[in-house]
Design a protein around this motif. Structure first.
Motif, short mmCIF file in Angstrom:
data_model
loop_
_atom_site.label_atom_id
_atom_site.label_comp_id
_atom_site.label_asym_id
_atom_site.label_seq_id
_atom_site.Cartn_x
_atom_site.Cartn_y
_atom_site.Cartn_z
N ASN A 187 2.79 1.48 -15.75
CA ASN A 187 1.71 2.34 -15.30
C ASN A 187 0.53 1.49 -14.82
O ASN A 187 0.47 0.28 -15.06
N LYS A 188 -0.42 2.13 -14.15
CA LYS A 188 -1.55 1.38 -13.61
C LYS A 188 -2.40 0.72 -14.68
O LYS A 188 -3.07 -0.29 -14.42
N ALA A 216 12.74 6.13 -0.46
CA ALA A 216 13.16 5.56 0.83
C ALA A 216 12.06 5.75 1.86
O ALA A 216 11.56 6.86 2.05
N ILE A 217 11.67 4.67 2.53
CA ILE A 217 10.57 4.77 3.49
C ILE A 217 10.99 4.36 4.90
O ILE A 217 10.17 4.27 5.80
N ILE A 270 4.11 4.75 -6.98
CA ILE A 270 5.31 4.10 -7.50
C ILE A 270 4.94 3.24 -8.69
O ILE A 270 3.95 2.50 -8.66
N LYS A 271 5.73 3.32 -9.74
CA LYS A 271 5.49 2.51 -10.94
C LYS A 271 6.18 1.16 -10.78
O LYS A 271 7.29 0.93 -11.27
N ARG A 293 0.82 -1.21 0.00
CA ARG A 293 0.00 0.00 0.00
C ARG A 293 0.85 1.26 0.00
O ARG A 293 0.41 2.32 -0.46
N VAL A 294 2.11 1.14 0.50
CA VAL A 294 3.02 2.29 0.46
C VAL A 294 3.32 2.68 -0.98
O VAL A 294 3.33 3.86 -1.34
N SER A 295 3.56 1.68 -1.83
CA SER A 295 3.82 1.95 -3.25
C SER A 295 2.61 2.61 -3.91
O SER A 295 2.75 3.53 -4.73
N ASP A 296 1.41 2.15 -3.56
CA ASP A 296 0.20 2.72 -4.15
C ASP A 296 0.04 4.18 -3.75
O ASP A 296 -0.27 5.04 -4.60
#
Length: 456
Positions: free
Chosen positions: A42-43, A442-443, A36-37, A29-32
């Motif tokens: 792409n989506k 970076a997270i 983030i691709k 969910r962090v990427s969403d």
């Protein structure tokens, strides 16, 4: 053989793996949230544009009102439809792989004089360096031909008197040498593997002057060196169809990324080989063959659609084959209504299948192609367009040519060597000055440094 790892070290590594799992996890969910691709896609499933190329193009859909719309697939080599290319070779009864190499490298079809000169140069480059097979391949055989190919390509750097000069003349020489030598490397690597790991006989055949990649491969892997013209031309067609697939496929993009650092061609191509070795990229044709073999063995009547659909349904539900829930050889990231490579391959494979008494197997594979979309819609509740990709048929063709599974992916690499080298040269000659460097978000939270004795 390496020394066995001690039980204490094995236990320690097991503990490390458990500790790693506790502290290393990224929530999807962090990427969403960060847009983030993932996979540089792409989506809507289209690829993120990372560059431009004149070498190849893949058409499988068109965009309308922001949505992907299905279309018949097209594969373009330097502006020429690959189906027209194959049709041209076949109508004249000629081999086409080396001519395709010239087209992809140079950007235009050769004249007869240009093709003769190109073939003469490949002929001179084809033999491996003195004692290369003995020292590099036989003395250190590998269970995996792709790993041996990657290592052999890196080792060729040491045999080259000028591997670093970046002139177009030198890059073309290096590319042509790799294109010419790859068939002999994979054939000798297979011979060593067959002898030392499969307990078979060891026989090494030299390159045959005046013969191209397809004929040399068949002669090198067969003890008696015998093959028919139809077999050689069918393999030549397989190689031509796999030679290029745009700059965005994983191995070609790997080659371009590494080349953008301005390293040598041997390092770039070896990296591409490593990418193609991955089961998500180059090894699917083996799984397709194994899956269709299983279906053929299970069905009582290969012409019974209901029986085949029942087996496909069980595969999709994860009850059969490798329990992955995948029907291998069906679906593609770009192609929607058809994969032109699959269309060409099954059309030209039909006659040899009849000659070898394998028509029923080919009929079954075509039934898998025809019935899978219906089964997929029933099991998954999806009406997404789905077509067979080239892997569904290439494994059957290689098996029909008595080519061992160990060589399926190396043959893919032999073919794709053309595209890799063409993209390598385009990257450093036509797109100089920029190293390819995407970004990662970076997270990890900021943490203080804790003294060694205070850590728990």
């Amino acid at each position: 053989m390496t020394k066995p790892i001690s039980s204490s070290t094995t236990e320690y590594i097991h503990t490390l793996s458990q500790d790693y799992s506790k502290t290393n996890f990224i929530d999807s969910r962090v990427s969403d949230r960060a847009d983030i691709k993932r996979g540089l896609r792409n989506k809507d499933g289209t690829g993120v544009m990372a560059g431009v190329t004149q070498i190849g193009n893949v058409h499988g859909y068109y965009m309308q009102d922001g949505e992907r719309c299905p279309m018949e697939g097209k594969l373009i080599y330097r502006g020429i439809n690959v189906e027209d290319l194959i049709r041209g070779f076949a109508s004249e009864g000629r081999f086409g792989f080396e001519e395709t190499a010239y087209l992809l490298l140079m950007g235009q079809l050769p004249t007869r004089h240009q093709l003769d000169g190109f073939n003469d140069a490949l002929d001179e480059f084809r033999p491996l360096p003195h004692m290369f097979s003995e020292d590099m391949i036989i003395r250190n055989p590998s269970r995996d031909i792709m790993n041996k190919l990657g290592r052999s390509i890196l080792t060729l750097y040491s045999y080259d008197e000028d591997p670093e000069t970046r002139t177009i003349e030198n890059e073309l020489r290096l590319a042509m040498q790799l294109i010419a030598r790859t068939p002999m490397i994979i054939s000798h690597a297979y011979a060593a593997k067959r002898c030392y790991f499969d307990k078979g006989s060891l026989y090494l055949h030299r390159a045959i002057p005046g013969k191209g990649a397809a004929e040399n491969i068949l002669a090198a892997i067969r003890e008696d060196q015998q093959y028919t013209d139809e077999e050689a031309k069918l393999l030549d067609m397989c190689l031509t169809l796999h030679a290029e697939h745009g700059g965005g496929n994983n191995s070609t993009f790997t080659c371009r990324v590494v080349s953008s650092s301005y390293t040598d061609i041997y390092a770039s191509i070896s990296a591409a080989v490593g990418s193609l070795k991955g089961p998500r990229h180059g090894g699917a044709n083996i799984r397709c063959k194994q899956m269709t073999d299983m279906i053929y063995d299970m069905v009582r009547d290969p012409r019974d659609d209901d029986e085949i659909k029942n087996i496909l349904s069980r595969i999709l539900k994860g009850d059969l084959f490798d329990h992955s829930g995948l029907i291998y050889g069906m679906g593609h990231a770009i192609y929607t209504l058809s994969d032109p490579r699959a269309k060409v391959l099954k059309r030209f494979a039909r006659h040899l299948a009849e000659v070898k008494g394998l028509s029923e197997r080919l009929d079954l594979i075509e039934s898998v192609e025809r019935l899978t979309p219906e089964v997929f819609a029933s099991v998954k509740g999806s009406d997404k367009p789905m077509c067979a990709n080239v892997d569904l048929y290439s494994g059957f063709v290689y098996d029909m040519l008595n080519i061992p599974e160990d060589l399926y992916t190396p043959l893919f690499a032999t073919a794709r060597m053309l595209g890799w080298c063409a993209h390598r040269i385009e990257e450093i000659y036509c797109n100089p000055g920029k190293i390819i460097r995407p970004a990662y978000k970076a997270i990890v939270p900021v943490k203080p440094f804790v003294p060694l004795d205070d850590r728990v």
